[in-house]
Design a protein around this motif. Structure first.
Motif, PDB file in Angstrom:
ATOM      1  N   LYS A  42      78.879  59.667  59.132  1.00  0.00           N
ATOM      2  CA  LYS A  42      77.481  60.100  58.317  1.00  0.00           C
ATOM      3  C   LYS A  42      77.302  59.579  57.042  1.00  0.00           C
ATOM      4  O   LYS A  42      76.011  59.459  56.513  1.00  0.00           O
ATOM      5  CB  LYS A  42      77.614  61.580  58.452  1.00  0.00           C
ATOM      6  N   ASP A  74      74.655  59.630  51.069  1.00  0.00           N
ATOM      7  CA  ASP A  74      75.287  59.042  50.170  1.00  0.00           C
ATOM      8  C   ASP A  74      76.518  59.799  49.443  1.00  0.00           C
ATOM      9  O   ASP A  74      77.500  59.507  48.968  1.00  0.00           O
ATOM     10  CB  ASP A  74      74.289  58.919  49.001  1.00  0.00           C
ATOM     11  N   GLY A 105      79.721  55.346  50.470  1.00  0.00           N
ATOM     12  CA  GLY A 105      79.190  57.117  50.379  1.00  0.00           C
ATOM     13  C   GLY A 105      80.828  57.675  49.886  1.00  0.00           C
ATOM     14  O   GLY A 105      81.717  57.345  50.245  1.00  0.00           O
ATOM     15  N   ASP A 128      73.779  58.501  61.393  1.00  0.00           N
ATOM     16  CA  ASP A 128      74.713  57.832  61.158  1.00  0.00           C
ATOM     17  C   ASP A 128      74.417  56.868  59.930  1.00  0.00           C
ATOM     18  O   ASP A 128      73.443  56.355  59.526  1.00  0.00           O
ATOM     19  CB  ASP A 128      75.718  56.969  62.238  1.00  0.00           C
ATOM     20  N   ALA A 129      75.703  56.889  58.817  1.00  0.00           N
ATOM     21  CA  ALA A 129      75.522  55.996  57.821  1.00  0.00           C
ATOM     22  C   ALA A 129      74.095  56.399  56.804  1.00  0.00           C
ATOM     23  O   ALA A 129      73.453  55.271  56.310  1.00  0.00           O
ATOM     24  CB  ALA A 129      75.539  54.626  58.078  1.00  0.00           C
ATOM     25  N   SER A 130      73.693  57.651  56.747  1.00  0.00           N
ATOM     26  CA  SER A 130      72.581  57.897  56.321  1.00  0.00           C
ATOM     27  C   SER A 130      72.583  58.768  54.782  1.00  0.00           C
ATOM     28  O   SER A 130      71.807  58.946  54.419  1.00  0.00           O
ATOM     29  CB  SER A 130      71.499  58.692  57.000  1.00  0.00           C
ATOM     30  N   LYS A 169      76.880  56.630  54.166  1.00  0.00           N
ATOM     31  CA  LYS A 169      76.928  55.145  54.082  1.00  0.00           C
ATOM     32  C   LYS A 169      78.187  54.434  53.556  1.00  0.00           C
ATOM     33  O   LYS A 169      78.924  55.238  53.246  1.00  0.00           O
ATOM     34  CB  LYS A 169      75.780  54.792  53.118  1.00  0.00           C
ATOM     35  N   ARG A 187      83.704  56.174  51.514  1.00  0.00           N
ATOM     36  CA  ARG A 187      83.922  55.514  52.566  1.00  0.00           C
ATOM     37  C   ARG A 187      83.960  53.840  52.544  1.00  0.00           C
ATOM     38  O   ARG A 187      83.149  53.392  51.756  1.00  0.00           O
ATOM     39  CB  ARG A 187      82.509  55.841  53.681  1.00  0.00           C
TER      40      ARG A 187
END
Length: 239
Positions: free
Chosen positions: A168, A136, A173, A132-134, A170, A237
């Protein structure tokens, strides 16, 4: 008052995203170059779904802006983007083996090292292999529009898809989509405009001009000559 056992809309979306494929597997002949890509390129650049969660900093041996591309076709755009941005890393996913072989062959031919490739369902890769949050960026260029109304449930862009991508990406992103079907572009816009945690990056709240970083395909150039349009959507996001 009895408790309802009907599934919620969100649960239905998630079930459909798991069970209804947005693509059709097609058999295709391999050219010599495509087979060379699979034989020699896969050990260098291929990743497997069954290996599970990946540390992509370790995979690429560096920390860099990371782009995830869903359905790269024959890989022409992926190669062009990777060659133009060697400081960035790209993860491409495609179910059709000739396209996978073509991209792998191109990576070897151009001596590129900033791309890794999955040959399976991109949504399964996102769920099982990507933290998650990885990411760009997530790219979805010219997905199957499934233009008949009875097939709309097969479209990859659904509320549950938007939520999976949001998880997924950031914060900040971007999900970048492009299509040459105006009706699908309108549908994408409808889905994304109500998806929680996103902001439309278009100044007018609709579509963005074609970003320079998205390569123009031969198919797109031919369509432009015939007066066909292409619509780009970018959503960032926010939360």
């Amino acid at each position: 008052m009895t408790e309802s056992h009907e599934p919620s809309a969100a649960a239905e979306d998630k079930r459909h995203l798991r069970t209804i494929k947005s693509f059709v597997m097609r058999a295709g002949r391999m050219t010599e170059g495509q087979q060379r890509g699979l034989d020699l390129g896969w050990p260098k650049f291929g990743l497997k779904l069954e290996d599970g969660a990946q540390d992509f900093d370790a995979v690429f041996a560096r920390q860099a802006p990371r782009t995830f591309e869903i359905g790269f076709g024959m890989g022409h755009s992926t190669l062009e983007m990777a060659a133009a941005a060697p400081e960035q890393d790209f993860i491409g996913v495609e179910v059709h083996r000739p396209g996978v072989g073509a991209l792998l062959n191109g990576l070897m031919t151009q001596n590129l090292s900033n791309v890794r490739v999955y040959s399976c369902d991109a949504l399964e890769v996102l769920r099982n292999c990507v933290a998650d949050a990885s990411l760009d960026r997530v790219l979805l260029f010219f997905p199957d529009p499934w233009h008949k109304a009875r097939h709309h449930k097969r479209r990859i862009v659904q509320p549950a898809f938007a939520e999976l991508i949001r998880q997924k990406l950031k914060i900040g992103g971007v999900l970048h989509m492009a299509t040459d079907w105006e009706a699908y572009a309108e549908y994408m816009l409808e889905v994304m405009n109500v998806a929680p945690g996103y902001q439309n990056m278009a100044a007018d709240g609709h579509y963005v001009p074609r970003p320079q970083e998205r390569p123009i395909t031969k198919f797109e150039r031919r369509g432009e000559r015939l007066g066909h349009g292409v619509w780009d959507l970018k959503f960032q996001r926010t939360i």
